[in-house]
Design an enzyme around this catalytic site. Sequence first.
Site, PDB file in Angstrom:
ATOM      1  N   GLU A  85       0.894  -0.914  -0.095  1.00 23.30           N
ATOM      2  CA  GLU A  85      -0.123  -0.120   0.105  1.00 23.30           C
ATOM      3  C   GLU A  85       1.073   0.957  -0.551  1.00 23.30           C
ATOM      4  OE1 GLU A  85      -3.421  -0.148   2.884  1.00 23.30           O
ATOM      5  OE2 GLU A  85      -3.325   2.204   3.068  1.00 23.30           O
ATOM      6  N   LYS A 275      -7.437  -1.084  11.948  1.00 19.58           N
ATOM      7  CA  LYS A 275      -6.809  -1.326  10.719  1.00 19.58           C
ATOM      8  C   LYS A 275      -5.305  -0.634  10.026  1.00 19.58           C
ATOM      9  CE  LYS A 275      -6.316  -1.427   5.250  1.00 19.58           C
ATOM     10  NZ  LYS A 275      -5.758  -0.185   4.737  1.00 19.58           N
ATOM     11  N   ASP A 291       4.301 -14.857  11.231  1.00 16.22           N
ATOM     12  CA  ASP A 291       3.373 -14.836  11.164  1.00 16.22           C
ATOM     13  C   ASP A 291       1.974 -13.459  11.521  1.00 16.22           C
ATOM     14  OD1 ASP A 291       0.637 -16.139  10.655  1.00 16.22           O
ATOM     15  OD2 ASP A 291       1.016 -17.890  11.903  1.00 16.22           O
ATOM     16  N   HIS A 388      -2.476  10.503  -0.168  1.00 17.23           N
ATOM     17  CA  HIS A 388      -3.059   9.655  -0.877  1.00 17.23           C
ATOM     18  C   HIS A 388      -3.081   9.151  -2.070  1.00 17.23           C
ATOM     19  CE1 HIS A 388      -4.126   5.865   1.187  1.00 17.23           C
ATOM     20  NE2 HIS A 388      -3.725   6.130   2.198  1.00 17.23           N
TER      21      HIS A 388
HETATM   22  C1  MEV Z   1      -5.276   2.948   4.509  1.00 18.53           C
HETATM   23  O1  MEV Z   1      -5.050   2.552   4.662  1.00 18.53           O
HETATM   24  C2  MEV Z   1      -5.786   3.355   6.318  1.00 18.53           C
HETATM   25  C3  MEV Z   1      -6.637   4.488   7.082  1.00 18.53           C
HETATM   26  O2  MEV Z   1      -7.926   4.583   6.673  1.00 18.53           O
HETATM   27  C4  MEV Z   1      -6.229   4.493   9.138  1.00 18.53           C
HETATM   28  C5  MEV Z   1      -7.350   5.104   9.818  1.00 18.53           C
HETATM   29  O3  MEV Z   1      -8.299   5.442   9.495  1.00 18.53           O
HETATM   30  O4  MEV Z   1      -7.046   5.508  10.688  1.00 18.53           O
HETATM   31  C6  MEV Z   1      -6.350   5.833   6.860  1.00 18.53           C
END
Ligand code: MEV
Length: 433
Positions: A85, A275, A291, A388
Amino acid sequence: MPNPITGFSKLTKSQKIEWLLETYFTEKETARSLVQNYWNTDQKLQKLHDEFIENTITNYYLPLGVAPNFSINEKLYAIPMAIEESSVVAAASKAAKFWLNRGGFKAEVISTEKIGQVHFIYDGNFEELKSFFETIKPQLIRATEAITKNMQRRGGGISDIELRDKSNDLNNYYQLHATFETLDAMGANFINSCLEQFATTFKSEAKRLLKGELDIVMSILSNYVPNCLVRAEVSCPVLDLKSKDIPNPELFAQKFKQAINIAEIESYRAVTHNKGIMNGIDAVVLATGNDFRAVEAGVHAYASKSGKYSSLTHCTIDDGIFKFWMEIPLALGTVGGLTSLHPLVKFSMELLQKPSAKDLMKVVAVAGLAQNFAAVKSLTTTGIQEGHMKMHLMNILNQFEATETEKQKLIQHFKTNVVTHSSVVEAIEEIRK
Ligand code: MEV
């Protein structure tokens, strides 16, 4: 519809590829060269990778990036990250640099206990089972001596075995719940071997000494390790948060804390929030040959330990001090498994100055915290799309096989224009007219 195949695993690598091409591909030549182009020309290295898994046909690359300038307990690290990513490594590097002059990251290992269970069914009296267990417990441990000898010599081994009555949740269901210290090994093989030996001894002794019927269902480690915990933290006076992107540090700190509080009480946000943390954690876990599925499963279970899925990170502002931290369970190894086999894992370990498992727990937790800091900082200030999409621009340009000259022109163009997939495509088409 293609026919099922028997004996696929027995075919040679080329035969497997030919069968796949024949069965599923129209552009056979293109697919064949693609698969072959990803083979390593060093036969020994290729064989090593072929043998990591079964039915290998080629290699699947992930980029290995590095986020430098991480100060962790006053020691400087460049952290290896394997991830597909865009923006993640850049965000980690930015967070590292930001905290470098504000006291750096502090990390501490709180506990290192691993867990494994023998799950069994028993239809007799619990008091009898309990006294049987107490009688044979030393024997359960003795019977694993051949497995535990080396680990014990280094200071690890089996910490305890408990009998747990789960029959209120499931009819006749009980467990041997065992705890382990596996030092620098992640310990999955060690734990599973001990558990299977417990099960064998337990079963055969039960046959001899117990009236009720006892049946082993399975013996397996748990990837939920709430007592294998590491804490990572950053803190500084609120006013010291002031920087080029943070002109008003008080406002920033308040908004940042609010974002964390939202993730603490709102599960939809918490999942995405966590995430982002896992972006950092998985990338280092993968780069160091650990792992990541085990880590993911354990970390998310920990995020739900209150009964509600919640944020892994927390924030306070007290007496003008901004504090941001996280405690997470991480079962990691720096010996055994892929760590001594995969050449790039060895590279990553050397880059991290040959860490112990405890050192690695700290580095991984810090990478997660840094990632979350960067994400929440962007979200509560500029929004994440700006950064991004700039990174995304490169991906789109590569997808359209832009030449170096085209790339330079388009990067320049998008310094003052909004990046969207369609705007990039239009701009490429325009300069190619
Ligand atoms: C993207 O991979 C992760 C984010 O969505 C985490 C977040 O929203 O805190 C930017």
